[in-house]
Write a protein that holds these residues in place. Structure first.
Motif, PDB file in Angstrom:
ATOM      1  N   VAL A  60     -11.127  -1.231  40.762  1.00 50.95           N
ATOM      2  CA  VAL A  60     -11.405  -0.590  41.935  1.00 50.95           C
ATOM      3  C   VAL A  60      -9.886  -0.184  42.165  1.00 50.95           C
ATOM      4  CG1 VAL A  60     -11.374  -0.622  44.482  1.00 50.95           C
ATOM      5  CG2 VAL A  60     -13.220  -1.816  42.935  1.00 50.95           C
ATOM      6  N   ILE A 107     -13.835  -6.370  49.024  1.00 46.98           N
ATOM      7  CA  ILE A 107     -14.780  -5.705  48.166  1.00 46.98           C
ATOM      8  C   ILE A 107     -16.082  -6.627  47.805  1.00 46.98           C
ATOM      9  CG2 ILE A 107     -14.878  -4.714  45.762  1.00 46.98           C
ATOM     10  CD1 ILE A 107     -11.904  -4.273  46.038  1.00 46.98           C
ATOM     11  N   LYS A 161     -16.705  -1.003  48.538  1.00 47.79           N
ATOM     12  CA  LYS A 161     -15.652  -1.584  49.437  1.00 47.79           C
ATOM     13  C   LYS A 161     -16.471  -1.826  50.767  1.00 47.79           C
ATOM     14  CE  LYS A 161     -11.823   1.326  47.774  1.00 47.79           C
ATOM     15  NZ  LYS A 161     -10.884   2.387  48.309  1.00 47.79           N
TER      16      LYS A 161
END
Length: 396
Positions: free
Chosen positions: A119, A150, A157
């Motif tokens: 991410v 997360i 998210k």
């Protein structure tokens, strides 16, 4: 070689380890030096029932080590493009999360070494942690002084808390029940975000007199420990809210320099801290006093970890090495014995007759909570109730 004056480490092969046990000249504690990283070692953990060690470094890699041989058995590299700030294993020891200054958080399969997801965030990721149930990952980002949560399965998210602090967040972590997130910052504040209420429920501004570098919960969630550049460590009773009335219990003069890290033992009786003075300090939590000081690193101690059985301490350093300390028999070390004598006994209240009686400091939490007279009269034994922490002058 005298471990207190180790020369600058020479470049070594990635898989090199030192299998010989040495003994620290002052503390008489056996230790091994673990070499393999080529940059500051930023984070360290025990995992897999204390049989493995997990570390990460500014050399952009993470490593899994075998404790018995003190050698790396798996290298997780080639993915991050900047220093790794922290690593955190999942409770089942099958996965790992890493945070990096390359503005990413990555989730790894420890067995295959494969990145399961990555991410990208808006700024440098300064820390990361996996929740106790393994379902969530929390990380701190320097842009907007934010905390991001997360989902570990979907990589989506769940939460992005902007401006949680007024300055860079140095460390964040879940409490043992995964209900709250603690974050500490260079703004000298401690904040606890409640996952159910979706708001900050505890805000302690001016908690320290300088940057707060680390935070750690006791395994029962009753105590929060914070370490700071003001050279102190503080213990906060957050569940009962006792800190609001009496303040925290401060471990002053913890180190001669900034304190970088702190970690509780699984039973909460012992605390370990690391500092920029290159030392590791072992604390007796009930008396808030030093038990042992370990020396040998040639640069800052960046992180410390304590095995679940309290037999091992692992320290990570800016000198690119780790040290594995065997503290199983530390109670027999003359320095520890002398410290206990100097501290003297502490008093507990007998649950039967309500009279105070002396008990000696020890790491075993399963000691009696009745005086000798009541024990003899009832032939019953129990566990010592929590004793209020009292500050004493630590021994140098």
């Amino acid at each position: 070689m005298d471990p207190l004056c180790v020369q600058e480490a020479e470049p070594v092969l990635e898989d090199s380890g030192e299998k010989e046990w040495r003994s620290d000249r002052l503390s008489q504690i056996p230790f091994r030096i673990l070499r393999g990283h080529r940059g500051s070692v930023s984070s360290c953990h025990f995992c897999c029932r204390d049989t493995k060690l997990l570390t990460c470094s500014h050399d952009q890699t993470a490593k899994l080590w075998d404790l018995s041989t003190s050698t790396p058995i798996c290298d997780y590299g080639g993915e991050h493009t900047a220093p790794i700030s922290q690593c955190s294993p999942t409770p089942d020891n099958r996965r790992m999360v890493t945070s990096s200054y390359d503005k990413t958080v990555k989730f790894w399969d420890l067995e295959t070494g494969r990145v399961l997801w990555s991410v990208s965030l808006d700024g440098l990721v300064t820390s990361c942690n996996v929740s106790g149930d393994g379902k969530l990952v929390v990380c701190s980002v320097d842009v907007d002084n934010a905390v991001c949560v997360i989902d570990s399965t979907t990589a989506s998210k769940v939460l992005n808390i902007k401006d949680q602090h007024t300055s860079t967040i140095t460390r964040c972590c879940f409490d043992p029940k995964s209900q709250r997130i603690c974050s500490v910052s260079s703004d000298r504040a401690i904040k606890l975000w409640d996952m159910t209420a979706q708001r900050t429920t505890i805000n302690i501004s001016g908690a320290h007199n300088n940057v707060i570098s680390d935070c750690s919960f006791s395994n029962n969630g009753l105590l929060l420990c914070t370490a700071s550049w003001d050279k102190s460590i503080k213990l906060w009773d957050i569940n009962a809210g006792e800190y609001r009335h009496g303040g925290p219990d401060s471990l002053l003069h913890a180190h001669s320099g900034s304190v970088s890290s702190c970690a509780f033992s699984e039973d909460g009786s012992t605390l370990v801290s690391g500092g920029y003075d290159r030392t590791i300090v072992v604390w007796d939590v009930s008396s808030a006093c030093k038990k042992l000081v370990l020396k040998g690193h040639t640069d800052w101690v960046m992180d410390v970890a304590l095995s679940s059985d309290k037999k091992w301490i692992l320290s990570a350093s800016k000198d690119s090495t780790l040290r594995l300390w065997d503290i199983e028999n530390c109670e027999e070390i003359p320095a520890v014995i002398e410290n206990k004598k100097a501290i003297g006994p502490r008093l507990a209240q007998c649950e039967a007759c309500q009279k105070p009686f002396p008990i000696m400091h020890c790491d075993n939490t399963n000691v009696t909570h009745r005086c000798v007279f009541c024990r003899h009269s009832t032939s019953s034994r129990g566990s010592l109730p929590p004793v209020p922490l009292t500050l004493c002058t630590p021994l140098e």
